[in-house]
Design an enzyme around this catalytic site. Structure first.
Site, PDB file in Angstrom:
ATOM      1  N   HIS A   1      -9.907   7.017   4.679  1.00  0.00           N
ATOM      2  CA  HIS A   1     -10.639   5.627   4.638  1.00  0.00           C
ATOM      3  C   HIS A   1     -11.777   5.407   5.663  1.00  0.00           C
ATOM      4  O   HIS A   1     -12.228   4.522   6.018  1.00  0.00           O
ATOM      5  CB  HIS A   1      -9.771   4.553   4.466  1.00  0.00           C
ATOM      6  CG  HIS A   1      -8.979   4.368   3.502  1.00  0.00           C
ATOM      7  ND1 HIS A   1      -8.194   5.312   2.944  1.00  0.00           N
ATOM      8  CD2 HIS A   1      -9.316   3.549   2.201  1.00  0.00           C
ATOM      9  CE1 HIS A   1      -7.733   5.096   1.364  1.00  0.00           C
ATOM     10  NE2 HIS A   1      -8.374   4.179   1.334  1.00  0.00           N
TER      11      HIS A   1
ATOM     12  N   MET B   1       4.028   1.175  12.957  1.00  0.00           N
ATOM     13  CA  MET B   1       3.277   0.509  11.871  1.00  0.00           C
ATOM     14  C   MET B   1       3.614   1.194  10.443  1.00  0.00           C
ATOM     15  O   MET B   1       3.120   2.481  10.459  1.00  0.00           O
ATOM     16  CB  MET B   1       1.856   0.296  12.237  1.00  0.00           C
ATOM     17  CG  MET B   1       1.047  -0.125  11.200  1.00  0.00           C
ATOM     18  SD  MET B   1      -0.664  -0.247  11.955  1.00  0.00           S
ATOM     19  CE  MET B   1      -1.429   1.179  11.618  1.00  0.00           C
TER      20      MET B   1
ATOM     21  N   ASP C   1       1.564   1.511   6.936  1.00  0.00           N
ATOM     22  CA  ASP C   1       0.320   1.008   6.317  1.00  0.00           C
ATOM     23  C   ASP C   1       0.238   1.734   5.008  1.00  0.00           C
ATOM     24  O   ASP C   1       0.128   2.967   4.919  1.00  0.00           O
ATOM     25  CB  ASP C   1      -0.694   1.406   7.360  1.00  0.00           C
ATOM     26  CG  ASP C   1      -2.125   1.452   6.789  1.00  0.00           C
ATOM     27  OD1 ASP C   1      -2.340   0.637   5.504  1.00  0.00           O
ATOM     28  OD2 ASP C   1      -3.118   1.992   7.102  1.00  0.00           O
TER      29      ASP C   1
ATOM     30  N   TRP D   1       9.330   1.067 -10.276  1.00  0.00           N
ATOM     31  CA  TRP D   1       9.178  -0.300 -10.607  1.00  0.00           C
ATOM     32  C   TRP D   1       9.063  -1.274  -9.479  1.00  0.00           C
ATOM     33  O   TRP D   1       8.523  -2.582  -9.414  1.00  0.00           O
ATOM     34  CB  TRP D   1      10.377  -0.733 -11.259  1.00  0.00           C
ATOM     35  CG  TRP D   1      11.533  -0.467 -10.802  1.00  0.00           C
ATOM     36  CD1 TRP D   1      12.360  -1.177 -10.004  1.00  0.00           C
ATOM     37  CD2 TRP D   1      12.392   0.741 -11.052  1.00  0.00           C
ATOM     38  NE1 TRP D   1      13.556  -0.585  -9.566  1.00  0.00           N
ATOM     39  CE2 TRP D   1      13.795   0.724 -10.314  1.00  0.00           C
ATOM     40  CE3 TRP D   1      12.243   1.919 -11.834  1.00  0.00           C
ATOM     41  CZ2 TRP D   1      14.419   1.694 -10.389  1.00  0.00           C
ATOM     42  CZ3 TRP D   1      13.104   2.932 -11.413  1.00  0.00           C
ATOM     43  CH2 TRP D   1      14.137   2.851 -10.863  1.00  0.00           C
TER      44      TRP D   1
HETATM   45  N1  LIG Z   1      -7.692  -1.161  -1.303  1.00  0.00           N
HETATM   46  C1  LIG Z   1      -7.407  -0.650  -0.197  1.00  0.00           C
HETATM   47  O1  LIG Z   1      -7.828  -1.253   0.774  1.00  0.00           O
HETATM   48  C2  LIG Z   1      -6.701   0.399   0.014  1.00  0.00           C
HETATM   49  C3  LIG Z   1      -6.505   1.287   1.118  1.00  0.00           C
HETATM   50  N2  LIG Z   1      -5.498   2.313   1.386  1.00  0.00           N
HETATM   51  C4  LIG Z   1      -5.550   2.675   2.883  1.00  0.00           C
HETATM   52  O2  LIG Z   1      -5.457   4.046   2.737  1.00  0.00           O
HETATM   53  C5  LIG Z   1      -4.569   4.486   3.798  1.00  0.00           C
HETATM   54  C6  LIG Z   1      -3.726   5.685   3.426  1.00  0.00           C
HETATM   55  O3  LIG Z   1      -2.616   4.950   2.611  1.00  0.00           O
HETATM   56  P1  LIG Z   1      -1.352   5.810   2.077  1.00  0.00           P
HETATM   57  O4  LIG Z   1      -1.944   6.827   1.372  1.00  0.00           O
HETATM   58  O5  LIG Z   1      -0.447   4.868   1.059  1.00  0.00           O
HETATM   59  O6  LIG Z   1      -0.565   6.265   3.242  1.00  0.00           O
HETATM   60  P2  LIG Z   1       0.597   7.339   3.348  1.00  0.00           P
HETATM   61  O7  LIG Z   1       1.196   7.465   2.003  1.00  0.00           O
HETATM   62  O8  LIG Z   1      -0.234   8.497   4.101  1.00  0.00           O
HETATM   63  O9  LIG Z   1       1.791   6.487   4.514  1.00  0.00           O
HETATM   64  C7  LIG Z   1       2.112   5.537   4.127  1.00  0.00           C
HETATM   65  C8  LIG Z   1       3.214   5.110   5.281  1.00  0.00           C
HETATM   66  O10 LIG Z   1       4.044   6.052   5.301  1.00  0.00           O
HETATM   67  C9  LIG Z   1       4.419   6.365   6.597  1.00  0.00           C
HETATM   68  N3  LIG Z   1       4.852   7.622   6.656  1.00  0.00           N
HETATM   69  C10 LIG Z   1       4.292   8.881   5.871  1.00  0.00           C
HETATM   70  N4  LIG Z   1       5.174  10.003   6.144  1.00  0.00           N
HETATM   71  C11 LIG Z   1       6.291   9.836   7.149  1.00  0.00           C
HETATM   72  C12 LIG Z   1       7.321  10.246   7.676  1.00  0.00           C
HETATM   73  N5  LIG Z   1       7.633  11.621   7.344  1.00  0.00           N
HETATM   74  N6  LIG Z   1       8.143   9.579   8.314  1.00  0.00           N
HETATM   75  C13 LIG Z   1       7.889   8.152   8.494  1.00  0.00           C
HETATM   76  N7  LIG Z   1       6.740   7.647   7.849  1.00  0.00           N
HETATM   77  C14 LIG Z   1       6.021   8.260   7.222  1.00  0.00           C
HETATM   78  C15 LIG Z   1       2.882   6.448   6.916  1.00  0.00           C
HETATM   79  O11 LIG Z   1       3.001   6.452   8.606  1.00  0.00           O
HETATM   80  P3  LIG Z   1       1.823   7.467   9.545  1.00  0.00           P
HETATM   81  O12 LIG Z   1       0.608   6.783   9.301  1.00  0.00           O
HETATM   82  O13 LIG Z   1       2.619   7.484  10.746  1.00  0.00           O
HETATM   83  O14 LIG Z   1       1.685   8.546   9.011  1.00  0.00           O
HETATM   84  C16 LIG Z   1       2.413   5.051   6.753  1.00  0.00           C
HETATM   85  O15 LIG Z   1       2.804   4.133   7.415  1.00  0.00           O
HETATM   86  C17 LIG Z   1      -4.214   3.349   4.632  1.00  0.00           C
HETATM   87  O16 LIG Z   1      -4.804   2.999   5.685  1.00  0.00           O
HETATM   88  C18 LIG Z   1      -4.243   2.120   3.544  1.00  0.00           C
HETATM   89  O17 LIG Z   1      -4.631   0.812   4.130  1.00  0.00           O
HETATM   90  C19 LIG Z   1      -4.714   2.462   0.544  1.00  0.00           C
HETATM   91  C20 LIG Z   1      -4.980   2.108  -0.751  1.00  0.00           C
HETATM   92  C21 LIG Z   1      -5.632   0.833  -1.003  1.00  0.00           C
HETATM   93  O1  LIG Z   2      -6.364   4.041  -3.157  1.00  0.00           O
HETATM   94  C1  LIG Z   2      -7.463   4.081  -2.300  1.00  0.00           C
HETATM   95  O2  LIG Z   2      -7.555   4.891  -1.716  1.00  0.00           O
HETATM   96  C2  LIG Z   2      -8.274   2.975  -2.261  1.00  0.00           C
HETATM   97  O3  LIG Z   2      -8.768   2.432  -1.271  1.00  0.00           O
HETATM   98  C3  LIG Z   2      -8.707   1.804  -3.164  1.00  0.00           C
HETATM   99  O4  LIG Z   2      -9.307   0.791  -2.814  1.00  0.00           O
HETATM  100  C4  LIG Z   2      -8.282   1.694  -4.354  1.00  0.00           C
HETATM  101  O5  LIG Z   2      -7.148   2.265  -4.934  1.00  0.00           O
HETATM  102  C5  LIG Z   2      -9.410   2.053  -5.545  1.00  0.00           C
HETATM  103  O6  LIG Z   2     -10.599   1.377  -5.240  1.00  0.00           O
HETATM  104  C6  LIG Z   2      -9.703   3.515  -5.332  1.00  0.00           C
HETATM  105  O7  LIG Z   2     -10.596   3.618  -6.438  1.00  0.00           O
END
Ligand SMILES: NC(=O)C1=CN([C@@H]2O[C@H](COP(=O)(O)OP(=O)(O)OC[C@H]3O[C@@H](n4cnc5c(N)ncnc54)[C@H](OP(=O)(O)O)[C@@H]3O)[C@@H](O)[C@H]2O)C=CC1
Ligand SMILES: O=C(O)C(=O)C(=O)[C@H](O)[C@@H](O)CO
Length: 332
Positions: free
Chosen positions: A44, A170, A172, A224
């Protein structure tokens, strides 16, 4: 390739200035994109910059717009982002929630008409760095099938919960098992996903990121449970901001804009003294991390605890950027 923070920031700013974004706005926005990348959230940061520019060029994002307050109910405020730049506005809204929390113990800002904020964790971290619990989430366009469906009708709606302490803890996380950004990171690295991330076109679970990016049959996290959580987060953000739901964004808008977001800050220090707080947090962290390991070579860790090390490493050695992503940005 490895790039410095300054190179990234300068290049992002160049692209923004070329699109007539005001210099101070371009500077701050470029800095946030570079900081996200430097923190290790490549998905991101640098990787998502071309998509951000696409939305700027389409007119989805209004770079001169400024969020305005709609109403105030003491600790709760409702704001309209007016389609301003997502990351800059989200930062302001969490600052506003912190300021409300310093008056009331808790502050909640509900924002409508917003744009994608990129790394949601930036705003939780921002609150935790100032000593507040930070909780925030956003809705999105429909990019995930609800549990039991094939067709996208719910958002990935990431939820962020950040706890002040040493270090900050945190979570996220996207409501999908993997965010689309993390699917891209894995695909670019030529890696399979470590666990199933969605269904292939035949309805079989798959670890192939490219397949899921295309057919969008992504798995909700916790099956779910993630599906249900995504729906209620969307409902709260929609109601409190009087803004657009995932259904409205998807059916009424030409792309992902005009979304709804929630920012909550809670002051901890008036509820517990500093020494007791630290001791209680330490006991939780120690209890978790000393659990017998499944794999002796892999430490048990808490979410968010890697960021300080990652940041220091990236500052020391440079930031890894995918060649194809950088070429795309240089061509903008
Ligand atoms: N529409 C939007 O705005 C969207 C934005 N996003 C952004 O994308 C980014 C990535 O999201 P996402 O792919 O879900 O993140 P991840 O699946 O990489 O991580 C999700 C969470 O799990 C934790 N985690 C991962 N591995 C471990 C572990 N082994 N032990 C403990 N905790 C763990 C991570 O901590 P750690 O960070 O320490 O690895 C994090 O807090 C985020 O910044 C999110 O806000 C995602 C979807 C949509
Ligand atoms: O999943 C992501 O990564 C993300 O940042 C998103 O905003 C939505 O899932 C989507 O807009 C990705 O096309």
């Amino acid at each position: 390739m490895k790039l410095s923070f300054e190179t990234l920031q300068k290049e992002f700013k160049r692209v923004l200035i070329a699109r007539h974004v005001k210099p101070d706005v371009a500077d701050e926005c470029a800095t946030m994109f570079a900081q996200t990348t430097e923190s290790g959230v490549y998905s991101h940061g640098v990787n998502r910059f071309p998509r951000f520019i696409q939305q700027l060029d389409q007119g989805d994002i209004h770079p001169d717009a400024v969020a305005k307050k709609i109403l105030s109910l003491g600790a709760i405020e409702q704001w309209d982002a007016q389609r301003s730049i997502g990351n800059l506005t989200a930062k302001k809204m969490m600052d506003r929630a912190i300021s409300l929390a310093s008056d009331h113990g808790i502050g909640l800002v509900a924002l409508r008409n917003a744009n994608h904020w990129m790394r949601g964790g930036s705003y939780g971290w921002q609150a935790a760095e100032k000593g507040y619990i930070g909780i925030c989430w956003t809705n999105s366009i429909a990019v995930m099938p609800p549990w039991g469906a094939k067709e996208c009708r719910i958002g990935t709606n990431p939820l962020i919960v950040a706890i002040p302490g040493s270090p900050i803890t945190m979570v996220d996380m996207s409501m999908s098992m993997f965010s689309y950004g993390m699917l891209e990171v894995n695909r670019l690295a030529g890696r399979e996903l470590p666990v199933d991330g969605g269904f292939d076109d035949n309805g079989q679970l798959t670890r192939e990121p490219g397949v899921i990016e295309k057919n969008r049959r992504i798995l909700p996290m916790g099956y779910w449970k993630g599906s249900g959580l995504s729906i209620v987060l969307d409902m709260i953000a929609t109601l409190l901001s009087d803004g657009a739901s995932v259904a409205e964004v998807t059916e009424d808008n030409s792309d992902e804009y005009g979304i709804s977001q929630i920012f909550i800050a809670i002051e901890v220090d008036r509820l517990i003294d500093g020494a007791t707080r630290d001791a209680k947090l330490r006991r939780i962290m120690d209890y978790v991390t000393t659990a017998e390991r499944n794999n002796p070579d892999e430490a048990v860790r808490l979410p968010g605890h890697e960021f300080t090390r990652l940041l220091a490493e990236n500052r020391r050695n440079g930031i890894t950027v995918d060649d194809s992503v950088w070429a795309k940005i240089q061509a903008l």
